[in-house]
Motif scaffolding. Sequence first.
Motif, short mmCIF file in Angstrom:
data_model
loop_
_atom_site.label_atom_id
_atom_site.label_comp_id
_atom_site.label_asym_id
_atom_site.label_seq_id
_atom_site.Cartn_x
_atom_site.Cartn_y
_atom_site.Cartn_z
N VAL A 137 22.62 0.45 3.69
CA VAL A 137 22.30 1.49 2.71
C VAL A 137 21.07 2.26 3.20
O VAL A 137 19.99 1.72 3.35
CB VAL A 137 22.10 0.91 1.28
N ASP A 138 21.29 3.54 3.50
CA ASP A 138 20.24 4.42 4.00
C ASP A 138 19.70 5.19 2.80
O ASP A 138 20.38 6.06 2.26
CB ASP A 138 20.87 5.36 5.05
N THR A 139 18.50 4.84 2.35
CA THR A 139 18.00 5.35 1.07
C THR A 139 17.01 6.50 1.25
O THR A 139 16.07 6.39 2.02
CB THR A 139 17.29 4.21 0.30
N TRP A 140 17.26 7.62 0.54
CA TRP A 140 16.29 8.72 0.53
C TRP A 140 15.54 8.74 -0.80
O TRP A 140 16.16 8.72 -1.87
CB TRP A 140 16.95 10.09 0.73
N TRP A 141 14.23 8.77 -0.71
CA TRP A 141 13.38 8.96 -1.88
C TRP A 141 11.97 9.19 -1.38
O TRP A 141 11.74 9.23 -0.17
CB TRP A 141 13.47 7.77 -2.85
N GLN A 142 11.01 9.35 -2.27
CA GLN A 142 9.64 9.69 -1.87
C GLN A 142 8.65 9.00 -2.80
O GLN A 142 9.03 8.53 -3.88
CB GLN A 142 9.41 11.19 -2.03
N THR A 143 7.38 9.02 -2.40
CA THR A 143 6.31 8.58 -3.30
C THR A 143 6.47 9.32 -4.64
O THR A 143 6.36 8.74 -5.72
CB THR A 143 4.92 8.91 -2.70
N GLU A 144 6.76 10.61 -4.54
CA GLU A 144 6.84 11.45 -5.74
C GLU A 144 8.02 11.09 -6.64
O GLU A 144 7.92 11.19 -7.87
CB GLU A 144 6.97 12.93 -5.33
N THR A 145 9.15 10.68 -6.06
CA THR A 145 10.32 10.39 -6.91
C THR A 145 10.22 8.99 -7.52
O THR A 145 10.93 8.68 -8.47
CB THR A 145 11.66 10.50 -6.15
N GLY A 146 9.36 8.14 -6.95
CA GLY A 146 9.11 6.83 -7.54
C GLY A 146 10.14 5.77 -7.23
O GLY A 146 9.83 4.59 -7.17
N GLY A 159 0.79 -1.22 0.00
CA GLY A 159 0.00 0.00 0.00
C GLY A 159 0.83 1.28 0.00
O GLY A 159 0.31 2.37 -0.19
N TRP A 160 2.14 1.16 0.24
CA TRP A 160 3.02 2.34 0.21
C TRP A 160 3.91 2.25 -1.01
O TRP A 160 4.08 1.20 -1.62
CB TRP A 160 3.89 2.38 1.47
N VAL A 161 4.58 3.36 -1.34
CA VAL A 161 5.42 3.37 -2.55
C VAL A 161 6.58 2.37 -2.43
O VAL A 161 6.98 1.77 -3.41
CB VAL A 161 5.92 4.79 -2.88
#
Length: 519
Positions: free
Chosen positions: A279-288, A177-179
């Motif tokens: 690995v500490d990952t940065w991203w968002q729903t918006e970046t896909g 249900g989440w990106v």
Amino acid sequence: KGDRVAVYLPMIPEAAVAMLACARIGAAHSVVFGGFSADALATRIQDADAKVVITSDGGYRRGKPSALKPAVDEAVTKAGNVEHVLVVQRTGQEVAWDADRDVWWHEIVGRQSAEHTPGAFGAEHPLFILYTSGTTGKPKGILHTSGGYLTQAAYTHHAVFDLKPETDVYWCTADVGWVTGHSYIVYGPLANGATQVMYEGTPDTPHQGRFWEIVQKYGVTILYTAPTAIRTFMKWGDDIPAKFDLSSLRVLGSVGEPINPEAWIWYRKHIGGDRTPVVDTWWQTETGAMMISPLPGVTHTKPGSAQTPLPGISATVVDDEAGEVPDGGGGYLVLTEPWPSMLRTIWGDDQRFLDTYWSRFEGKYFAGDGAKKDDDGDIWLLGRVDDVMLVSGHNISTTEVESALVSHPSVAEAAVVGAADETTGQAIVAFVILRGTAAETETLVAELRNHVGTTLGPIAKPKRILPVAELPKTRSGKIMRRLLRDIAENRELGDVTTLTDSTVMDLIQAKLPAAPSED
């Protein structure tokens, strides 16, 4: 082709099957997390104008059946326009049935041909809409398309986890249900031919070692989970993972929010045996897909930092005037060049898309996150900009104060908010969960305030520290600081429908009057 399909399912294989079936016929799916209320589901069905809803009679939570279909029946009545509800039989619970609208999954799927030729679609054909919370309360339907999204999901899954599909057993603990579930359970791993674990259940059912039991049983080699989960495991104690053989693990990942150094070190030591890259990952729903992350075996990692943009990604930190900050400086995280999996718009609202992401800095995508560069130029995320407090003219990040509190041996978890204050503009209020052995005393509270002062400077000392039994969290594990702010400012509580357990708020409110405030 072109229709929208809402998917409201627990973490069962049919969730991935349903998403891929939509992709094969060119219908955009809108997956709604199975813990959302009927109202939240109705809003999303309505906004996307979904024709079909795919759900199940229920799912299992903490070992017991939990109904889903009643929420769908209520939502469909509110939303209108839904022609059919396709229902997976999962728990065997009794369900209300509308013979004209409802269809059993096993009855219709069982009689289909095993052969199906997927449609061919252009790279920009809509693949899915995924709703994320908006500051205004109306959810934003983030639109992703087919070609670029799949390219970046597959590339990052392969590169960031050093995937060896023939030998790895990969486990992402997110929900579809989440990106994170879209990109790193369904699309990325399956495009790469990964063997993976999918788990319907909680980390403490039937016991607190459940995750480590699964790692041991299936020989999991790559684990991707959230800082909230890691801090919970820390709170439960080092002895629990120690009972299991975790030697199969070779790469650990973190996703969802900035990870504090303490949790990073604990994760590597107690889960990774002090030998695995984290690995500490940065991203968002918006970046896909992932945007900033260390690469295992390539990057010299730093606990708590997402570090550098992945190859092909242009990210930097700017000040209020959009000027790039020097190494050692802080400001706002922006993306300066397009990337394959970028969101194309907010569904049905192009203007909101422009206003939300592109209006702050001309020609740059503004992520809404604060960040700083260290002296080496590596990026450290500071959480949402609305989680940056302005105390006596100083920008103080909630993440930094939380990290300082958690670095004290008595604190298991902390959530910090800025509450309106006549003197300083905002005052720092901290809610802390103490470790099992720590006793809640005024002496300890004073010690914690001083500890933050020593770690970050006197300006960052919380005005109030409230020990609590639990923090308000959404089902994806994010702390709802908005609700804590409501409490700290004695306001009526906002929407609590997305909380895992709304009674947590009553417990916190009950403690407030007794809490001594510090000068």
